[in-house]
Write an enzyme that holds these catalytic residues in place. Sequence first.
Site, short mmCIF file in Angstrom:
data_model
loop_
_atom_site.label_atom_id
_atom_site.label_comp_id
_atom_site.label_asym_id
_atom_site.label_seq_id
_atom_site.Cartn_x
_atom_site.Cartn_y
_atom_site.Cartn_z
N GLN A 176 -37.80 5.15 -64.36
CA GLN A 176 -39.06 5.25 -63.13
C GLN A 176 -39.14 3.62 -62.57
O GLN A 176 -40.08 3.29 -63.31
CB GLN A 176 -40.14 6.51 -63.29
CG GLN A 176 -39.00 7.49 -63.83
CD GLN A 176 -39.68 9.21 -63.80
OE1 GLN A 176 -39.10 9.31 -63.89
NE2 GLN A 176 -40.90 8.56 -63.35
N HIS B 24 -39.64 11.95 -58.80
CA HIS B 24 -39.93 12.84 -59.48
C HIS B 24 -41.19 12.54 -58.85
O HIS B 24 -42.36 11.99 -58.16
CB HIS B 24 -40.99 11.10 -60.96
CG HIS B 24 -41.09 12.17 -61.65
ND1 HIS B 24 -41.71 11.26 -62.99
CD2 HIS B 24 -41.98 13.35 -61.99
CE1 HIS B 24 -42.56 12.11 -63.47
NE2 HIS B 24 -42.74 13.78 -63.38
N ASN C 82 -51.22 19.45 -62.89
CA ASN C 82 -50.04 20.16 -62.51
C ASN C 82 -49.14 20.64 -62.80
O ASN C 82 -47.87 20.92 -62.51
CB ASN C 82 -49.21 18.67 -61.72
CG ASN C 82 -49.40 17.92 -63.08
OD1 ASN C 82 -49.57 18.74 -64.52
ND2 ASN C 82 -49.19 17.04 -63.03
N ARG D 275 -39.50 15.28 -69.25
CA ARG D 275 -38.88 13.68 -69.35
C ARG D 275 -37.04 13.62 -69.86
O ARG D 275 -36.80 14.01 -70.65
CB ARG D 275 -40.32 13.17 -70.42
CG ARG D 275 -41.51 12.87 -69.99
CD ARG D 275 -42.31 12.17 -69.28
NE ARG D 275 -42.70 12.40 -69.12
CZ ARG D 275 -43.86 12.80 -67.60
NH1 ARG D 275 -43.32 13.44 -67.71
NH2 ARG D 275 -44.72 12.62 -67.28
P1 NAI Z 1 -47.83 21.64 -73.56
O1 NAI Z 1 -49.08 20.43 -73.94
O2 NAI Z 1 -49.25 22.55 -72.94
O3 NAI Z 1 -46.92 22.58 -74.32
C1 NAI Z 1 -45.97 21.16 -74.85
C2 NAI Z 1 -44.99 22.33 -75.69
O4 NAI Z 1 -44.16 21.46 -76.07
C3 NAI Z 1 -45.83 23.01 -76.96
O5 NAI Z 1 -46.47 23.79 -76.98
C4 NAI Z 1 -45.85 21.91 -78.22
O6 NAI Z 1 -45.95 22.63 -79.42
C5 NAI Z 1 -44.14 22.31 -77.53
N1 NAI Z 1 -43.38 20.79 -78.44
C6 NAI Z 1 -43.07 19.98 -78.44
N2 NAI Z 1 -42.65 19.73 -79.42
C7 NAI Z 1 -41.55 19.75 -78.91
C8 NAI Z 1 -40.25 20.23 -79.87
N3 NAI Z 1 -39.82 19.52 -80.62
N4 NAI Z 1 -39.28 20.74 -79.50
C9 NAI Z 1 -39.79 22.39 -78.91
N5 NAI Z 1 -41.48 22.44 -78.56
C10 NAI Z 1 -42.18 21.33 -78.71
O7 NAI Z 1 -47.54 20.74 -72.03
P2 NAI Z 1 -47.02 21.41 -70.61
O8 NAI Z 1 -48.58 20.87 -69.64
O9 NAI Z 1 -46.81 22.15 -70.57
O10 NAI Z 1 -46.00 19.93 -70.46
C11 NAI Z 1 -45.13 19.51 -71.02
C12 NAI Z 1 -44.26 18.43 -70.25
O11 NAI Z 1 -44.48 18.16 -69.29
C13 NAI Z 1 -45.63 17.17 -70.08
O12 NAI Z 1 -45.61 16.62 -71.74
C14 NAI Z 1 -45.05 16.15 -69.47
O13 NAI Z 1 -44.09 15.55 -70.59
C15 NAI Z 1 -44.21 17.35 -68.67
N6 NAI Z 1 -44.94 17.20 -67.34
C16 NAI Z 1 -43.46 17.03 -65.86
C17 NAI Z 1 -44.68 16.86 -64.62
C18 NAI Z 1 -42.83 16.29 -63.78
O14 NAI Z 1 -44.33 16.03 -62.67
N7 NAI Z 1 -42.15 16.79 -63.75
C19 NAI Z 1 -46.02 17.07 -63.91
C20 NAI Z 1 -46.70 17.34 -65.79
C21 NAI Z 1 -45.92 17.45 -66.90
#
Ligand code: NAI
Length: 386
Positions: A313, A337, A145, A284
């Site tokens: 939530q 959400h 997604n 989040r």
């Molecule tokens: P991803 O794993 O591809 O990227 C996450 C990035 O965040 C990584 O590059 C990581 O190094 C970075 N990161 C982690 N901790 C950090 C910190 N303390 N400071 C700076 N950067 C940091 O994940 P993706 O696919 O991009 O998704 C990210 C988040 O988005 C998910 O974990 C989820 O919580 C949220 N999400 C929300 C959705 C919604 O419906 N609102 C749906 C899908 C994801």
Amino acid sequence: MSLLNASTAAFKRGIASSALRAQAPNRGMKVLAVLYKGGEAAKQEPRLLGTVENQLGIREWLESQGHEYIVTDDKEGPNSVFQQHLKDAEILITTPFHPGYLTRELVDKAKNLKVCVTAGVGSDHIDLDAAVEKDIQVLEVTGSNVVSVAEQVMMNILLLVRNFVPAHEMIQRGEWQVSDIARNAYDLEGKVIGTLGAGRIGSLVLERLQPFNPKELLYYDYSPLRSDVAAKVRARRVEDLKEFVSQCDIITINAPLHEGTKGLINADLLKHFKKGAWLVNTARGAICNTEDVAAAVESGQLNGYAGDVWNIQPAPKDHPWRYMKNPLGGGNGMTPHYSGTTLDAQARYAAGTKQILENYFKGKPQEPANIIVGVGKYETKSYGQR
Ligand code: NAI
């Protein structure tokens, strides 16, 4: 039927199918799914696959192989269907939209649990450290997604910067006073925009921002962008968080929730934001301190905040993010959400969940990108620096 009776009845149905399972001991596994209730909409729209009603579209498939499938939205408290069936489930499917919180305490009680599948992206509702210790794998449908969320981020940025929500509300009230809206409406062009977290979603957002001719794109992440992505999005990395936030007109949060991001955006950090910056959080809710963000919007330190994720939530009726407004009466772009659960996304995460289950049943390796926790260890670098 009371909630308790409904839970008991549902539990008994589960027991009944456990009895059936005993006749096929080599095949039957107990699969427990916590999904959100879709109500009338889910009856009318079968593509709402992520709902209790439509069950990710996998019931027939699972049962044809002799597996038992319990689906519920009843997830709170020790008598909930979730907690009762968790005791002997082998596979747990959850979604971030209506999270079945798998705490350390529940992990200890889940004696038969081997695999947690997140139908979507983001497994912070699972105690990942506890899963590592108990050799429980945690898998996501990585990428399922990310486009859906990146598009939502674009919409949220635009609706804040262009002051859309108050303009729409004015029309619905039957009024027409352009100046009241235009006094706080801007162009996106020429702004400095930064993403906190530049993984799959963050980099898609940077890519989608390019055609708006920003002044500059920035990112803050402990992992640098892959060089091909960096060349494409032309974003500058800022390694100090305070420096990063102080340079941005608009910040979008795209990092997972973990011990390093929980409460990261708080009153202390908000002081370093540019006065009147806009903040978008579709990652989040708990990455931001609820009260501190609400106070920053009310004072005008933030000109607006938009997103679809909440620290609890479903969000309680009196959650301050439902009602906060900037001093000009706008600046609130909150929704439930749903950004990662568009119909397109649901088709992808339902198919991805089925694939993960099939791999597990057949003993095939999982897609490496889907593995958050493998057997006894973290396989991703996204949930904190370890
Ligand atoms: P991803 O794993 O591809 O990227 C996450 C990035 O965040 C990584 O590059 C990581 O190094 C970075 N990161 C982690 N901790 C950090 C910190 N303390 N400071 C700076 N950067 C940091 O994940 P993706 O696919 O991009 O998704 C990210 C988040 O988005 C998910 O974990 C989820 O919580 C949220 N999400 C929300 C959705 C919604 O419906 N609102 C749906 C899908 C994801």
